[in-house]
Scaffold this active site. Structure first.
Site, mmCIF file in Angstrom:
data_model
loop_
_atom_site.group_PDB
_atom_site.id
_atom_site.type_symbol
_atom_site.label_atom_id
_atom_site.label_comp_id
_atom_site.label_asym_id
_atom_site.label_seq_id
_atom_site.Cartn_x
_atom_site.Cartn_y
_atom_site.Cartn_z
ATOM 1 N N ASP A 1 1.565 18.151 19.479
ATOM 2 C CA ASP A 1 1.743 19.022 21.239
ATOM 3 C C ASP A 1 2.759 20.049 19.603
ATOM 4 O OD1 ASP A 1 0.719 17.765 22.874
ATOM 5 O OD2 ASP A 1 2.346 16.863 23.439
ATOM 6 N N HIS B 1 0.784 -1.333 -0.144
ATOM 7 C CA HIS B 1 0.099 -0.350 -0.166
ATOM 8 C C HIS B 1 0.486 1.337 -0.172
ATOM 9 C CE1 HIS B 1 -3.477 2.349 2.217
ATOM 10 N NE2 HIS B 1 -3.390 1.929 0.549
ATOM 11 N N LYS C 1 3.257 4.585 -1.387
ATOM 12 C CA LYS C 1 3.620 5.558 -2.365
ATOM 13 C C LYS C 1 4.517 6.107 -1.841
ATOM 14 C CE LYS C 1 -1.764 4.968 -1.534
ATOM 15 N NZ LYS C 1 -2.072 4.226 -0.488
ATOM 16 N N HIS D 1 -8.675 11.326 1.590
ATOM 17 C CA HIS D 1 -8.218 10.047 1.899
ATOM 18 C C HIS D 1 -6.387 10.121 2.465
ATOM 19 C CE1 HIS D 1 -5.774 6.590 -0.177
ATOM 20 N NE2 HIS D 1 -6.391 5.691 -0.309
ATOM 21 N N ASP E 1 17.154 9.732 -8.440
ATOM 22 C CA ASP E 1 18.655 10.171 -8.018
ATOM 23 C C ASP E 1 19.028 10.763 -6.715
ATOM 24 O OD1 ASP E 1 18.091 10.682 -10.685
ATOM 25 O OD2 ASP E 1 18.773 13.230 -11.144
ATOM 26 N N LYS F 1 -3.954 10.759 5.028
ATOM 27 C CA LYS F 1 -3.337 9.924 6.565
ATOM 28 C C LYS F 1 -2.645 10.603 7.291
ATOM 29 C CE LYS F 1 -3.593 6.908 3.416
ATOM 30 N NZ LYS F 1 -5.337 6.550 3.334
#
Length: 496
Positions: A420, A214, A216, A413, A221, A415
């Site tokens: 703090d 999952h 991404k 979507h 380089d 995450k």
């Protein structure tokens, strides 16, 4: 003929009993074990088929040798050792040590981070960096759609491959089930090395359909890295038409909303962590051990200033990965520790909220202790069963004092986590069983006031597009049938 009937019935019962014993002997979480027991008992035939595809436990299977992992880690460790005057924040040293000792997620200083909160700016930046590539491009994505945007990115990669740049691509086989195979063959024909992650071929690998990559990630380089929640698909720039009621004018309006997500571009030593994560995945799909020095160029602030006098960087970053074959659920443990160590606040966004018991316990404990815990979930998700199952968890956190926001402007979507004004996290891991236990995930954990405040700003901007759950519905007068249905779906949460 009657004997055939009894033979089939006996065989089926024997198969169910053997499967139940197998589930018990796997020593899973009690909730997950009970969920599979209920499925096997109350869904004749269908239950055992579901278990065959999604329930078999391959967590203990060694997919990559320790010797190879050590080789892939060695280079990033050498670069880590070369850092001078690395001062770790005292209040987060235990968390940093946790990730470093369990995950080999080494902390790197002087990183520069750009935050993208929409597909337009992210894909523009990605294509610009691809165009600048001179040595190699490493792309690891869950979904690589064969739509207009997918072809645009593919064409950019093909152009670089034909100019002599090494291009390697990993896509998830299940995530790209609806993508025509010719899309990837076209890239292979152009000289790009392309691999599907853990292909599901009936019946040999059907049990592995439950364990997906999952992540991404993208590395250009060895100097620029991308990490976050965005796949390669037009849904992030184009969206869908939606008819909604304007709360101010009370009129019905048709709007076109793209998926809301968060992605990061990183320059600095933390790119070594993204590179290592990709090369571990590459070894798994290609069995090629890549650890050459040129894939880990000098990313110090001094070297970056030599190339660009305007280069900056003050963030300490760890790239933390988790997978079903790891000994510990590293990202989940990080979330639990952050929640329990927080003194002022913890703000979280996730598209799917099906928390494991440790995370749910930590959220409730923090909220009851007076920490300002806020959770943002989409008002409507792209998966109805997940939406129904998550509602009972959401209401349970509200009872403990967690403020829950329902994002209204399309499907969120994203995450992310911020706490703090000292640390934040962004990556591919959802707050659910699948991300914490079954998927191959990657998150950037960032230490520093500047980045924490920037991520906090992102969260507060999303709050402006959201409504509090208490304002959206009367929690004390929800229909009994609705509450019963949500509770029933909750029992299946470990399987979703």
């Amino acid at each position: 003929m009657i004997y055939v009937h009894w033979l089939i019935l006996t065989t089926y019962i024997l198969a169910i009993v053997v499967t139940m014993v197998t589930v018990l002997m796997d020593h899973r979480q009690p909730a997950k074990t009970m969920a599979w027991m209920l499925v096997l008992v109350f869904l004749p035939v269908v239950g055992i088929v579901l278990y065959f595809f999604f329930g078999q436990n391959t967590r203990k299977e060694r997919l990559i040798s320790q010797q190879s992992l050590d080789q892939l880690t060695k280079r990033s460790m050498l670069e880590f050792a070369e850092q001078k005057n690395l001062l770790l924040p005292e209040n987060h040293q235990a968390l940093i040590k946790l990730f470093a000792s369990q995950n080999w997620a080494l902390p790197f200083k002087d990183n520069e981070v750009d935050i993208f909160t929409d597909g337009y700016h992210f894909f523009q930046a990605l294509l610009q960096e691809i165009a600048k590539a001179r040595s190699h491009i490493h792309l690891d994505t869950y979904i690589f759609c064969d739509d207009a945007l997918g072809y645009l990115v593919a064409d950019a990669l093909i152009a670089k491959a034909q100019s002599g740049v090494e291009v390697r691509v990993i896509y998830d086989d299940v995530g790209c089930w609806d993508v025509d195979g010719s899309f990837f063959e076209r890239m292979r024909d152009a000289g790009i090395e392309v691999h599907a992650f853990m292909p599901v071929k009936f019946p040999a690998f059907t049990s592995k359909v439950n364990y997906r990559n999952h992540r991404k990630l993208c590395v250009i380089d060895g100097k620029v890295g991308f990490i976050g929640g965005m796949n390669i698909a037009t849904r992030y720039v184009q969206g869908k038409e939606k008819v909604s009621k304007n709360r101010l004018t009370k009129k019905r309006e048709t709007v076109r909303t793209a998926w809301r997500d968060t992605h990061l571009r990183i320059r600095g030593g933390a790119v070594y962590g993204i590179q290592r994560a990709f090369l571990v995945d590459w070894y798994f799909v290609d069995r090629t051990l890549i650890s050459n020095r040129r894939y880990y160029p000098d990313n110090s602030l001094t070297a970056r200033k030599a190339d660009s006098p305007s280069a900056v960087g003050d963030s300490i970053i760890q790239i933390v990965t988790s997978s079903p074959i790891a000994k510990w659920p590293d990202i989940m443990q990080g979330y639990v520790r952050i929640l329990l160590e927080a003194r002022k606040y913890v703000y979280m966004e996730t598209p799917y909220f099906l928390p494991t018991e440790p995370v749910l316990f930590a959220m409730r404990t923090a909220a009851l202790a007076g920490v300002d815990v806020r959770l943002m979930v989409p008002a409507r998700t792209d998966a109805k069963f997940v939406e129904w199952a998550s509602r009972s968890y959401v209401h349970e956190t509200v009872e403990a004092g967690v403020k829950v926001y329902l994002y209204q402007a399309g499907f969120n979507h994203s995450k992310l986590l911020v706490s703090d004004d000292t640390l934040c996290s962004c990556g591919s891991a959802n707050v659910d069983f699948r991300s914490f236990e079954n998927n191959f995930e990657s998150n950037a954990f960032i230490y520093g006031r500047d980045m924490a405040l920037r991520m906090k700003t992102v969260f507060m901007q999303d709050v402006g597009q959201s409504v509090l759950l208490e304002d959206a519905e009367d929690l004390n007068r929800r229909p009994f049938v609705k509450r019963l249905w949500e509770s029933a779906m909750r029992m299946l949460a470990p399987l979703l």
